[in-house]
Design a protein around this motif. Sequence first.
Motif, PDB file in Angstrom:
ATOM      1  N   PHE A   2      -4.524   3.862  13.726  1.00 32.91           N
ATOM      2  CA  PHE A   2      -4.647   2.413  13.812  1.00 32.91           C
ATOM      3  C   PHE A   2      -3.247   1.822  13.738  1.00 32.91           C
ATOM      4  O   PHE A   2      -2.396   2.314  12.995  1.00 32.91           O
ATOM      5  CB  PHE A   2      -5.503   1.876  12.655  1.00 32.91           C
ATOM      6  CG  PHE A   2      -5.431   0.381  12.496  1.00 32.91           C
ATOM      7  CD1 PHE A   2      -6.248  -0.447  13.249  1.00 32.91           C
ATOM      8  CD2 PHE A   2      -4.538  -0.208  11.609  1.00 32.91           C
ATOM      9  CE1 PHE A   2      -6.184  -1.821  13.112  1.00 32.91           C
ATOM     10  CE2 PHE A   2      -4.472  -1.574  11.462  1.00 32.91           C
ATOM     11  CZ  PHE A   2      -5.298  -2.397  12.213  1.00 32.91           C
ATOM     12  N   ALA A   3      -3.002   0.814  14.534  1.00 32.82           N
ATOM     13  CA  ALA A   3      -1.678   0.177  14.490  1.00 32.82           C
ATOM     14  C   ALA A   3      -1.793  -1.248  14.982  1.00 32.82           C
ATOM     15  O   ALA A   3      -2.759  -1.614  15.672  1.00 32.82           O
ATOM     16  CB  ALA A   3      -0.673   0.955  15.329  1.00 32.82           C
TER      17      ALA A   3
ATOM     18  N   LEU B 284       0.856  -1.191   0.000  1.00 31.51           N
ATOM     19  CA  LEU B 284       0.000   0.000   0.000  1.00 31.51           C
ATOM     20  C   LEU B 284       0.890   1.237   0.000  1.00 31.51           C
ATOM     21  O   LEU B 284       1.872   1.314   0.738  1.00 31.51           O
ATOM     22  CB  LEU B 284      -0.905   0.009   1.234  1.00 31.51           C
ATOM     23  CG  LEU B 284      -1.784  -1.229   1.439  1.00 31.51           C
ATOM     24  CD1 LEU B 284      -2.598  -1.088   2.719  1.00 31.51           C
ATOM     25  CD2 LEU B 284      -2.698  -1.449   0.240  1.00 31.51           C
ATOM     26  N   TYR B 285       0.519   2.196  -0.827  1.00 29.63           N
ATOM     27  CA  TYR B 285       1.299   3.421  -1.007  1.00 29.63           C
ATOM     28  C   TYR B 285       0.423   4.606  -0.638  1.00 29.63           C
ATOM     29  O   TYR B 285      -0.685   4.757  -1.166  1.00 29.63           O
ATOM     30  CB  TYR B 285       1.756   3.505  -2.464  1.00 29.63           C
ATOM     31  CG  TYR B 285       2.392   4.827  -2.890  1.00 29.63           C
ATOM     32  CD1 TYR B 285       3.769   4.957  -2.952  1.00 29.63           C
ATOM     33  CD2 TYR B 285       1.610   5.912  -3.275  1.00 29.63           C
ATOM     34  CE1 TYR B 285       4.363   6.150  -3.378  1.00 29.63           C
ATOM     35  CE2 TYR B 285       2.183   7.105  -3.696  1.00 29.63           C
ATOM     36  CZ  TYR B 285       3.559   7.216  -3.742  1.00 29.63           C
ATOM     37  OH  TYR B 285       4.151   8.395  -4.167  1.00 29.63           O
ATOM     38  N   GLN B 286       0.896   5.448   0.256  1.00 29.02           N
ATOM     39  CA  GLN B 286       0.141   6.632   0.664  1.00 29.02           C
ATOM     40  C   GLN B 286       0.746   7.865   0.004  1.00 29.02           C
ATOM     41  O   GLN B 286       1.938   8.146   0.160  1.00 29.02           O
ATOM     42  CB  GLN B 286       0.156   6.806   2.187  1.00 29.02           C
ATOM     43  CG  GLN B 286      -0.733   7.950   2.667  1.00 29.02           C
ATOM     44  CD  GLN B 286      -0.841   8.009   4.187  1.00 29.02           C
ATOM     45  OE1 GLN B 286      -0.563   7.028   4.862  1.00 29.02           O
ATOM     46  NE2 GLN B 286      -1.235   9.151   4.705  1.00 29.02           N
ATOM     47  N   GLY B 287      -0.090   8.596  -0.735  1.00 24.77           N
ATOM     48  CA  GLY B 287       0.368   9.782  -1.433  1.00 24.77           C
ATOM     49  C   GLY B 287      -0.521  10.976  -1.147  1.00 24.77           C
ATOM     50  O   GLY B 287      -1.563  10.868  -0.489  1.00 24.77           O
TER      51      GLY B 287
ATOM     52  N   SER C 203      -5.680   8.637   5.992  1.00 25.02           N
ATOM     53  CA  SER C 203      -4.517   9.072   6.765  1.00 25.02           C
ATOM     54  C   SER C 203      -3.600   7.906   7.103  1.00 25.02           C
ATOM     55  O   SER C 203      -2.458   8.112   7.479  1.00 25.02           O
ATOM     56  CB  SER C 203      -4.946   9.780   8.052  1.00 25.02           C
ATOM     57  OG  SER C 203      -5.803   8.970   8.824  1.00 25.02           O
ATOM     58  N   ARG C 204      -4.091   6.663   6.946  1.00 25.08           N
ATOM     59  CA  ARG C 204      -3.240   5.500   7.130  1.00 25.08           C
ATOM     60  C   ARG C 204      -4.001   4.264   6.707  1.00 25.08           C
ATOM     61  O   ARG C 204      -5.144   4.058   7.096  1.00 25.08           O
ATOM     62  CB  ARG C 204      -2.804   5.368   8.583  1.00 25.08           C
ATOM     63  CG  ARG C 204      -2.040   4.088   8.921  1.00 25.08           C
ATOM     64  CD  ARG C 204      -0.690   4.022   8.252  1.00 25.08           C
ATOM     65  NE  ARG C 204       0.040   2.810   8.570  1.00 25.08           N
ATOM     66  CZ  ARG C 204       1.107   2.393   7.906  1.00 25.08           C
ATOM     67  NH1 ARG C 204       1.574   3.100   6.890  1.00 25.08           N
ATOM     68  NH2 ARG C 204       1.723   1.282   8.248  1.00 25.08           N
ATOM     69  N   CYS C 205      -3.391   3.411   5.863  1.00 19.01           N
ATOM     70  CA  CYS C 205      -3.958   2.117   5.499  1.00 19.01           C
ATOM     71  C   CYS C 205      -2.939   1.039   5.821  1.00 19.01           C
ATOM     72  O   CYS C 205      -1.727   1.244   5.665  1.00 19.01           O
ATOM     73  CB  CYS C 205      -4.326   2.056   4.019  1.00 19.01           C
ATOM     74  SG  CYS C 205      -5.790   3.035   3.571  1.00 19.01           S
ATOM     75  N   GLN C 206      -3.421  -0.122   6.234  1.00 17.63           N
ATOM     76  CA  GLN C 206      -2.519  -1.192   6.651  1.00 17.63           C
ATOM     77  C   GLN C 206      -3.209  -2.529   6.461  1.00 17.63           C
ATOM     78  O   GLN C 206      -4.412  -2.675   6.702  1.00 17.63           O
ATOM     79  CB  GLN C 206      -2.127  -1.006   8.122  1.00 17.63           C
ATOM     80  CG  GLN C 206      -1.056  -1.945   8.607  1.00 17.63           C
ATOM     81  CD  GLN C 206      -0.542  -1.550   9.988  1.00 17.63           C
ATOM     82  OE1 GLN C 206      -0.904  -0.508  10.520  1.00 17.63           O
ATOM     83  NE2 GLN C 206       0.317  -2.367  10.568  1.00 17.63           N
ATOM     84  N   PHE C 207      -2.426  -3.526   6.004  1.00 15.49           N
ATOM     85  CA  PHE C 207      -2.949  -4.876   5.910  1.00 15.49           C
ATOM     86  C   PHE C 207      -3.189  -5.429   7.309  1.00 15.49           C
ATOM     87  O   PHE C 207      -2.390  -5.204   8.233  1.00 15.49           O
ATOM     88  CB  PHE C 207      -1.965  -5.797   5.172  1.00 15.49           C
ATOM     89  CG  PHE C 207      -1.835  -5.507   3.703  1.00 15.49           C
ATOM     90  CD1 PHE C 207      -2.804  -5.914   2.807  1.00 15.49           C
ATOM     91  CD2 PHE C 207      -0.733  -4.809   3.222  1.00 15.49           C
ATOM     92  CE1 PHE C 207      -2.678  -5.643   1.451  1.00 15.49           C
ATOM     93  CE2 PHE C 207      -0.596  -4.541   1.882  1.00 15.49           C
ATOM     94  CZ  PHE C 207      -1.577  -4.950   0.985  1.00 15.49           C
ATOM     95  N   ALA C 208      -4.289  -6.176   7.449  1.00  8.94           N
ATOM     96  CA  ALA C 208      -4.501  -6.864   8.718  1.00  8.94           C
ATOM     97  C   ALA C 208      -3.404  -7.891   8.945  1.00  8.94           C
ATOM     98  O   ALA C 208      -2.995  -8.138  10.080  1.00  8.94           O
ATOM     99  CB  ALA C 208      -5.872  -7.528   8.735  1.00  8.94           C
ATOM    100  N   HIS C 209      -2.922  -8.482   7.855  1.00  5.60           N
ATOM    101  CA  HIS C 209      -1.803  -9.406   7.935  1.00  5.60           C
ATOM    102  C   HIS C 209      -0.517  -8.627   7.657  1.00  5.60           C
ATOM    103  O   HIS C 209       0.047  -8.681   6.559  1.00  5.60           O
ATOM    104  CB  HIS C 209      -1.972 -10.543   6.923  1.00  5.60           C
ATOM    105  CG  HIS C 209      -3.162 -11.412   7.183  1.00  5.60           C
ATOM    106  ND1 HIS C 209      -3.115 -12.546   7.971  1.00  5.60           N
ATOM    107  CD2 HIS C 209      -4.452 -11.312   6.768  1.00  5.60           C
ATOM    108  CE1 HIS C 209      -4.310 -13.103   8.031  1.00  5.60           C
ATOM    109  NE2 HIS C 209      -5.141 -12.377   7.300  1.00  5.60           N
TER     110      HIS C 209
END
Length: 1404
Positions: free
Chosen positions: A246-247, A139-142, A177-183
């Motif tokens: 989220f973290a 995932l890329y945040q721009g 503002s932030r995306c993340q895989f659950a895995h």
Amino acid sequence: MGRHFATIFFLFLWLPSLLLAQKPEHTISNFDNLPSRLFFFDDTTSAIYHDSMEGNIFVSPDEGKTWKRADDIPKGAALMVIEHPFDNTLAFVLTRTNTHYRTDDRGRTWRTFEVPIDVALVARPLSFHSDPKKSGYILYQGTVCDRSGWGAICHDETYMTEDAFTSKPRKLLSETSRCQFAHSSADFKHEAHPDLIYCVAFDTETTSSGHSLVSSRLFSSTDFFQSEKRAEDLGIGKNAKGVIAFAIVSKFAVVALKDLSPGSQGDMLLYVTVDTKTWAKAQFPHASSAKLRENAYTLVESTTHSLAVDVVMQDQGTIGTLFVSNSNGTFFVQSLKDTNRNEMGFVDYERIYGVEGIGLANVVANAADVEGRGVAKILKSFITFDDGSSCAGNRISCDPQDAEKCSLHLHSVTTPHNFGRIFSSPAPGFIMGVGSIGPTLKSYEDSDTFLSTDGGISWKMVTQDAHKYEFGDSGSILVVVNDEDGVSDLRYSLDLGISWKSYDFGVKLRARALVTKFMLLGQVARKDQKDGIGRFVIVYLDFIGTRNRKCTEEDFEKWYARSHKSECIMGHKQWYKRRKPDADCYVGDKFTDPVGQEENCACTDDDYECDYNFLREGDKCVPVGPEPIAADVCKSPDQKYMGSSGYRKIPGNTCTGGNKDEKIEKPCSQVPSSQAEVVQHAYFAEATVFTDPKFQTILVRLKDGSIWQSSNEGYTWVQIHPELKFVAFYHHKYSSGRAYLITETTVFYTTTDSGRTWNIAHAPTPPNTFRAQVVRFHPESDKLIWTGNRDCDGAMAHSCHAEAQYSRDNGRNWDFVENYVVNCAWAKDAKLDADPTEILCESYRDKSGSQKFFMGNNPLGLVEGSNYFMKKRQLFKEVLLPESRSLDLQVSLDGVRFATGMFPPSMHPTAHASAILHSAYTVLESSTGSLFLHMTMSEPPHPYWGNILKSNSNGTYFGLSIENANRDDRGFVDFEKMIGLDGIALINVVANPDEAALTGHKKLQTKITHNDGGTWKTLTPPSVDVHGNKYECQKTSCVLNLHGFTERKDPRATYSSPSIVGLIMAVGNVGESLLPYDQSDTFLSRDAGFTWEEVHKDAHLWEFGDSGSILVMANDEEPTDHILFSTDEGLNWREYQFTDEKMRVTSLVTVPADTSRRFILFGHLPHSSTTLAVHIDFTSLTNQMCVLSVEDPGHDDFELWSPSEERQEQCLFGRQTLYHRRMRDKNCVVGNQPKVADRIQKNCACVRSDFECEFNYEKNSADECVLSPGLKPLPPDDSCRNGEDFWYERTAYRKMSFSTCDGGTNVQAFAGHSGFFWFMVILFPVLFVVGVGYGYYKHSGLARGTIRLPGDGISAFGGRSGGVVDTIASWTTSRFRTRFPVRRGYRNLPVDEDAQILRFEDEE
């Protein structure tokens, strides 16, 4: 990059003796700047050096021996470099353009890839999938900016690639503002969909003013947001808004959100899940004082079986308290107090790598002085061997009798001096640190270097002065280099630190970092830059030739971790294979971390925790209520079933044997039926019961001094310390889980976990016998004041007096405050923002003799003391002036500055003997910004009544609200505010004051106000009684009158409830005045007292349950065998018989929030002194949960209601407010679902009811404010308020401080402009220019809006973030504040195997 230099040592291979003396080799490489990133690809020889100042990447394929610039990347292009945490071949260089670079061969070659938008300048713009088969999922945040005019409106978007950017990435979601895989973590193991993604994003588009925090939500999707976009409700439904971050920390996924509910102080809430399915709120033991605030808590590195959080609980933001959780991360206990933090939120706490349960922390030894006087911090080090359950000082080999002066203290995370972890490495059991021996930690320059090889149990100093240190070859090589001066040599040990050798690497430098494998980063002074040596160098060190053979199995031994007290943790022992100290060989497994072996232990009590629906009480797990079972298990009460023992093995625990969690046989008679069920009777000896259910654990003190406790709402009871008698107990005013049991001696007992455990403590003195409150409380719940007896032994003690002492640690240590006191208390309150160290004491001037016999010749003064009474100042020499024959009221908003309360002269209290002895003043409750005061106007021996006065906003000017309000001889007043509804109150007035002064008989009449005392009206009676019959009294003077506060047996009983807005129950009668209690009936109002209905004949006790979905009544006139309950707010009542023999019910109790369906009846049988407690459970009446839909209010179980619906004016306090209440005919359970915020529809135009009489004015018969006879108006107030450029002259009216009306009627005359207005006229052109500049800044994208997104700012080396210590918290934006990056032991991007820290914040 500069030249390479090598020192070659020629060896005579035919002389084996020289092999033992062979030294290391080194190579020197030059660089122009210090690196912002310096790391190895995991388990490889390849390293990356990022020069962020010039934007270049250097690559070493041979562990740092040689370096080459990455030529595939243009010079100056590298903004940040990020390695793949789960694929050691991949890394990415991100630039300031849309073109970036990827390597899939550890930096040998780099290829370009394109992303449509610029990279977001946050700490972690890339997020990776942990599955090796999906290493290309990234995932890329721009950031996207809409540029118009002078500035730009920017927002972030997230893109997705499935092949590591080989193909063009696609947009995943906008406004993120932030995306993340659950895995995305190896420890976070769950069965969620492999493509589950979490995103913190906004559900609104960015505007010029940024985002509103309420629009920030946590979204999830399993199809990359193509068709599924689910808003996670976190178990709280629509209120899951205001998400900050989220973290994933160890095995826990954590969401931080801001409490946006009304009345919140901006507290932060944590929600945790271990399975991605069920979210639970993190509960802390100090409910009031451990509130999470922005920038004030840090998630520190955690184990796979507990989460650790450091919380700022002092006003001093760099002192915290460490809490550790249970196995699912939801319930926390205090582990260590006064932990040391820095301004960035980093905490002096580190787990020892690879060894379960061991951690090191620093605490502030002089926290009181730091907080009170701002002095420099003094630190002490502590170590834990059981995951923070207990801590002790680091001990070394010295005099064990001198523990205070014989401890080792170490510099830690807040003052890093190297890359990586502070103390430990993958070498099992090896710990090094820089510190000092003594009572506290010395400065870094005055410290030495210490080593432990047994996991922190014992230590030895290995070299003087502070050194950088590193471990290699699984601990068989230890290297240190001086960190105080420029040096050209280092020291190393090949025998686990027993002996040390020196090695000269040929260039004098100041060490900046020492990393494993080994690389020494240094800075060379100009005078030493000779022979091609540059400003910054890396010295590659090769120790391969120092040993001549590889270790075999005989060279290793077992090393057991945690041999301090118990070798077992989580059900197993842990051991490693470690090289023997005298073995002359190398381990050689450079790419394999040591693997810990486990040996399971026999199960003990420590391996179990309370099962679901049970809680710990002392050393037992007790049920919180009847155990739910399947419907077909118990078909008759005579059967039995297999139920929970109350315990379960802690998830992840591997102990063997043990049967504590085996199911046990239970009678089906305990299973609740479909109706209310009496499940327990408890009989108490003696006569009277004292209860105070402030928290769900209920305490009962009996006449014989025994205390009984129930932790499950009266289902079961246990006596606390049967061998003791208690004279009193207190619940903590600010922390609902704390209570104190007071004995006649200096021994008392305290709980911080709602009675689960009671800990013995010792007071400095026995409790006082001068009727002063023994324990006083502070919003910071560990702070107490104890007032006890001093020198009071014997009946004729000549120096007996009351003495106050304070504690900062919940009674473990005490310090003197003052003696000969009547009362001492903390100045700071939940709403009074005073100095947190300030104490106020009523203290006698002459401090000698027996306080029992003091008369008026020893004046009682008021003394204020800051810094815990170290700096004293007398506020008033006498707080009671008998010789002046008058009383003055002094009011303060900060506990330091006092002003005299001004009363209309006709009502100034005259302190004749009766007025003094019978409480001339009674301060009444208020929640609307004004102070209500009852002033006694009648004189003994007549019954008491007086006037209720209302103040302005600062409590200094008082005007008459209503006359002849009833009070009793104790000073209590028939005055009660409605809970949850501002400005509504009920009172009883004496309707016959002239007659009562002669006869002594008062006729009472009830009145109500709906505008905070501005006007009072009688209660409109119901038209018919409960049977449909008209009342005998039909005249216009017939009103509803209610029995009030002065007649209640239990002063905690109230008309209303905090959980059912607008619902009132009371006992009274319809007539011209109030009849005796036993001639009264029971009434109910659903609309805050506008309309009433009779619900039952005779007087009843009542209680509210489950937010009003169930009401319970018990006859209060005679013994009874049944109760009445209603599920439709009094429309229909059902009878339930709870006993065969009638009993006299004395009180009816449920949890204070009125959210439970379980009740306790206290009473006694006729002709018996035994008190009986009956637990009645209504939970089985229905399992249907009430549905609340804010967005679709017409299709749920609630309705919108306003307290002003029944009156002509639709506005209250200048606004129209709507509340949610359950529909009367809905039979459902409200439960603990969060309440919806009040909905303010609009602010209204001002009308007459928004104003009250000004000082020296009173209401006439026409309800107009007129000047009191013989009085003058107050002088004009020419101050400008609320930013206005004019002032108002005083009139007969003033606007009520709680009203928000706008416009409309204005009874205050406009006077003129102030001087500040003309100043603004001159200043306006300057402000215009400044405003334009700020507008450009705001819209250019330089300002990110309402939330400071994770990682905004500049890294410690001056480049953009993405450095060694990437955190969710924003980096400081000051370039070169630090010459070296903070250590990687804290991270949120998985850089390597090291520790993790998360810190959440936002920016308004």
